[in-house]
Structures are given as C-alpha cells and as structure tokens.
Design a protein around this motif. Structure first.
Motif, mmCIF file in Angstrom:
data_model
loop_
_atom_site.group_PDB
_atom_site.id
_atom_site.type_symbol
_atom_site.label_atom_id
_atom_site.label_comp_id
_atom_site.label_asym_id
_atom_site.label_seq_id
_atom_site.Cartn_x
_atom_site.Cartn_y
_atom_site.Cartn_z
ATOM 1 N N ARG A 3 7.652 -11.299 -1.465
ATOM 2 C CA ARG A 3 6.464 -12.155 -1.527
ATOM 3 C C ARG A 3 5.572 -11.753 -2.695
ATOM 4 N NH1 ARG A 3 9.881 -13.454 1.485
ATOM 5 N NH2 ARG A 3 9.555 -14.986 3.111
ATOM 6 N N GLU A 4 5.462 -10.442 -2.926
ATOM 7 C CA GLU A 4 4.641 -9.982 -4.048
ATOM 8 C C GLU A 4 5.265 -10.390 -5.380
ATOM 9 O OE1 GLU A 4 2.608 -5.815 -5.634
ATOM 10 O OE2 GLU A 4 3.021 -6.118 -3.507
ATOM 11 N N SER A 9 -5.014 -7.486 4.722
ATOM 12 C CA SER A 9 -5.244 -8.926 4.528
ATOM 13 C C SER A 9 -5.342 -9.649 5.858
ATOM 14 C CB SER A 9 -4.125 -9.525 3.683
ATOM 15 O OG SER A 9 -4.159 -9.042 2.364
ATOM 16 N N THR A 10 -4.483 -9.280 6.800
ATOM 17 C CA THR A 10 -4.521 -9.905 8.126
ATOM 18 C C THR A 10 -5.875 -9.702 8.781
ATOM 19 O OG1 THR A 10 -2.131 -9.726 8.501
ATOM 20 C CG2 THR A 10 -3.540 -9.788 10.450
ATOM 21 N N ASN A 39 9.397 -6.484 13.028
ATOM 22 C CA ASN A 39 9.724 -6.689 11.626
ATOM 23 C C ASN A 39 11.181 -6.435 11.288
ATOM 24 O OD1 ASN A 39 7.071 -7.121 9.915
ATOM 25 N ND2 ASN A 39 6.561 -5.693 11.560
ATOM 26 N N LEU A 61 8.126 -8.064 2.297
ATOM 27 C CA LEU A 61 6.817 -8.133 1.649
ATOM 28 C C LEU A 61 6.930 -8.003 0.138
ATOM 29 C CD1 LEU A 61 4.914 -5.910 4.219
ATOM 30 C CD2 LEU A 61 4.519 -8.339 3.823
ATOM 31 N N LEU A 116 -0.898 -16.299 3.024
ATOM 32 C CA LEU A 116 -1.154 -15.643 4.298
ATOM 33 C C LEU A 116 -2.219 -16.348 5.128
ATOM 34 C CD1 LEU A 116 0.023 -13.129 5.663
ATOM 35 C CD2 LEU A 116 -1.864 -11.803 4.717
ATOM 36 N N GLU A 133 -1.876 -16.656 9.058
ATOM 37 C CA GLU A 133 -2.770 -15.924 9.961
ATOM 38 C C GLU A 133 -3.517 -16.860 10.912
ATOM 39 O OE1 GLU A 133 -2.387 -12.974 10.523
ATOM 40 O OE2 GLU A 133 -1.184 -12.511 8.763
ATOM 41 N N ILE A 166 1.720 -13.601 2.000
ATOM 42 C CA ILE A 166 0.950 -12.829 1.032
ATOM 43 C C ILE A 166 -0.337 -13.578 0.710
ATOM 44 C CG2 ILE A 166 2.051 -13.886 -0.995
ATOM 45 C CD1 ILE A 166 2.029 -10.978 -2.191
ATOM 46 N N LYS A 211 -1.096 -3.433 2.630
ATOM 47 C CA LYS A 211 -1.731 -4.633 2.080
ATOM 48 C C LYS A 211 -1.693 -5.769 3.101
ATOM 49 C CE LYS A 211 -0.296 -3.518 -2.645
ATOM 50 N NZ LYS A 211 0.689 -3.845 -3.694
ATOM 51 N N LYS A 212 -0.569 -5.893 3.788
ATOM 52 C CA LYS A 212 -0.442 -6.948 4.795
ATOM 53 C C LYS A 212 -1.453 -6.739 5.923
ATOM 54 C CE LYS A 212 2.675 -8.684 8.387
ATOM 55 N NZ LYS A 212 4.008 -8.590 9.009
ATOM 56 N N ASN A 230 6.761 -13.058 6.962
ATOM 57 C CA ASN A 230 5.765 -12.349 6.174
ATOM 58 C C ASN A 230 5.224 -13.245 5.070
ATOM 59 O OD1 ASN A 230 5.553 -9.703 7.317
ATOM 60 N ND2 ASN A 230 7.611 -9.262 6.541
#
Length: 358
Positions: free
Chosen positions: A276-277, A23-24, A113, A273, A340, A344, A173, A19-20, A171
């Motif tokens: 964050r979710e 999205s990035t 990470n 992550l 995010l 980003e 979201i 997902k990260k 990180n």
C-alpha cells in the motif's frame, strides 16, 4: 463510542504496522469515537510512541511467558475494565488470561492479519504448540472478527468455522500523508524492498533476482547485511530507517518488491502494508500472491505465481515489467480505494454493530 485498542507491540514505531495503528486511531477520533491505545511492550521507544498517541504503555521484561509480561497484560486488563469501553479491539496475539477476561466481560473484536499458527511453526515449536492448544479459549468468546483477506475469513479451515460476526477489511493507507513521487531519474533499473526478512517475504528470492539482473540495483530497507552474507554486489542493505531516511531510496527506485513467498506459510492472498505504501508513492510493484484489493489484478502489479521458484521462471516477465514502468508512476487515481478513511468508517460501523448486538 468508547474503544480500547489493545496490542502487544515490539516492532519499530516507524514500521508499517505502527503507521496503520496511528492512522486508525486518528481517523476514529476524527469520526467522534473516544479511543485509548493500550500497548504491551518491552521497548522504551514503543512506550514513547504510545504516549504520543494519547495512549498507555505497559512495559515488561523477559520472554513470551515471563511473569512480568503476564503482569503487564494484567495491569492493562484492569485499566480497560475500569474504563468500561463499548468494545475492545485486539490485534491478534498469543492467548493470555487477561485477554480471555476481557472477552468474558466486554465485547471483544480480534483483527486477524495472517495465519499466525503457520508463521509460529516456522519460528518456534513451543509457541506453535502453546497457541494450538490455547487459542480456542479466547476465540470462542470473541464477538467479532476483522480479517484482512477473504481467504482468512471464508476459506481458512480454522477461522472460517469460528463463531461471531465477521468482516473483511483489507489493509489500507492514509493517502494524504504520502507524496506521489515523480518518475525515477536513476540511470540503471533500481528496485526496492521495504520490510523485515521473514521467510514469507522471500528476501532470498530478491537475492536470486540480483544474480539474474547484475546490471540492476536492489535496495533492501529493514534488512541487515549480516543476515545475508555473500550477497551479490548489486544488493544494498540499509537496515532499519525512518520514513524520511528511506524516502530518497524509494524516490530513485523504478519499481518495488512486495511479498514473494507467501506459500511458505500456506497462504495465497494478502494485503501487505508495504505494498500500500509503494502504491501510494506511485511505485509499480512485483508481488507473489493475490491482492485482496485487486482481485482482477492491475497493470501496475506484476503478480507472480505463488510457488517456490516463481522468480526463476518469471525472469522475462519481470524484465518486461520493469522496462515498461521505468519512466512511469502508478496514477494516484488508480489506488483511491486503498484510502484508509473509507476503510476505517467501515471498521467503526462494524465495531458499533458488535457492541450493540449484546
């Protein structure tokens, strides 16, 4: 700006990492960057996921050092060199000749990470020794570093001494892609964990919590029951689920559980992550580390000491926390800095700085 996003990826396309990455790439494209995702994988579903993002998949069979894997990385390397991007963004991996070749010929930025050497030591002595002896071949040629914690960037005995430009971007979201859940209507306290049973996640500690609170329900999403036989009857294993499949479980949960055993890979700070979710959905969360985005803590984060027996002597604090938040959710306004889009933009600015410095 042309960016090659390169990753060796064998997790689920439904994972937080996937997902990260997705999205990035979407946000970079929205910011007018030309991005191609290059994925090295042995999974057909991951290859399909990469193609769905307009990327390229290079499939291999065999283990970490198989000839077919080296060939897949070699093909990806040649494709990237032909395209001539302004920068290569590599999600940190073991060292392979193709990565070194890219770092020699193009500005290469690595995303770090975790302390992967400490993690490898828990899993594979062979990979640990290989990475220990080869990582400097790539690292001394790397032009830029993105760390998800200050600890990795400034305190870690290896990473803190590396050459190249550095930045800390915890990180985040994509908040607009997650609903803000109403308070749970479940009659008994219900907690959820989302992730795989890595040693540093501390799933064994969640089982201890289940024994300490037999009247509570504990949902483990991404964990198979056969991995933890003889678990308490108030623990429910769900294995791998898609977001639409596990959202109802999180909806009925009063609180969530993050990483509880980061001490096992000798770290004290993180920005997971899954947390964050949880927070995007509004779930107050129990953690066992210092969160990069909440250096002063937060009322909706119960931060346990980062030690082996943290859940044992924090039972009263955990009880008070769950009771306090049982009928509440974390206000979205309290977690806007996790979005995010802002992160980003910062990452993209950093990539441009690295590319323009040469």
């Amino acid at each position: 700006m042309r960016i090659a996003y390169l990753t060796h990826f064998n997790l689920s396309p439904e994972s937080g990492v996937a997902k990260k990455i997705a999205s990035t790439i979407r946000i970079w494209r929205d910011l007018n960057a030309e991005v191609v995702l290059y994925v090295i994988t042995r999974q057909a579903d991951v290859a399909d996921w990469a193609l769905s993002l307009g990327g390229k998949a290079f499939i291999y069979t065999g283990g970490s050092y198989s000839v077919k894997k080296l060939s897949a990385i070699g093909r990806a390397t040649k494709d990237i060199l032909r395209w001539k991007p302004h920068a290569v963004y590599l999600r940190r991996d073991l060292v392979y000749p193709g990565y070194v070749q890219l770092a020699v010929q193009l500005p290469l930025v690595q995303e770090v990470n975790s302390d992967e050497l400490a993690e490898l030591k828990l899993y594979s002595r062979t990979q640990y020794l290989y990475h220990l002896t080869t990582r400097n071949l790539l690292d001394r040629r790397t032009k830029g570093w993105v760390f998800v914690t200050r600890e990795l960037c400034a305190v870690h005995p290896y990473f803190s001494r590396l050459p190249g430009r550095k930045i800390v971007i915890a990180n985040g979201i994509d908040l607009e892609r997650f609903p803000h859940l109403p308070p749970s209507a479940a009659p008994q306290p219900t907690l959820a964990f989302l992730g795989h049973p890595a040693p540093w996640h501390g799933v064994d500690k969640i089982l201890r919590l289940a024994q300490m609170f037999p009247g509570w329900r504990f949902h483990l999403i991404g964990v198979a029951e056969e991995e933890f036989p003889d678990s308490p009857p108030n623990v429910f294993f769900h294995g791998r689920l898609s977001f639409s499949e596990y959202l109802p479980i999180l909806t009925e949960s009063h609180a969530a559980i993050g990483t509880l055993a980061l001490h096992r890979n000798h770290m004290h700070e993180a920005s997971p992550l899954k947390v964050r979710e949880y927070l995007a959905l509004g779930l107050p969360t129990i953690i066992g580390y210092k969160d990069t985005d909440f250096p002063q803590g937060a009322p909706f984060l119960l931060e346990l000491p980062n030690v082996e027996n943290n859940v044992d002597f924090a039972a009263d604090a955990i009880l008070r926390f769950v009771e306090e938040w049982k009928n509440k959710r974390v206000p979205r306004s309290e977690v806007l800095h996790l979005d995010l889009k802002k992160k980003e933009r910062e990452r993209l600015r950093f990539l441009k700085e690295v590319a323009n410095a040469l």
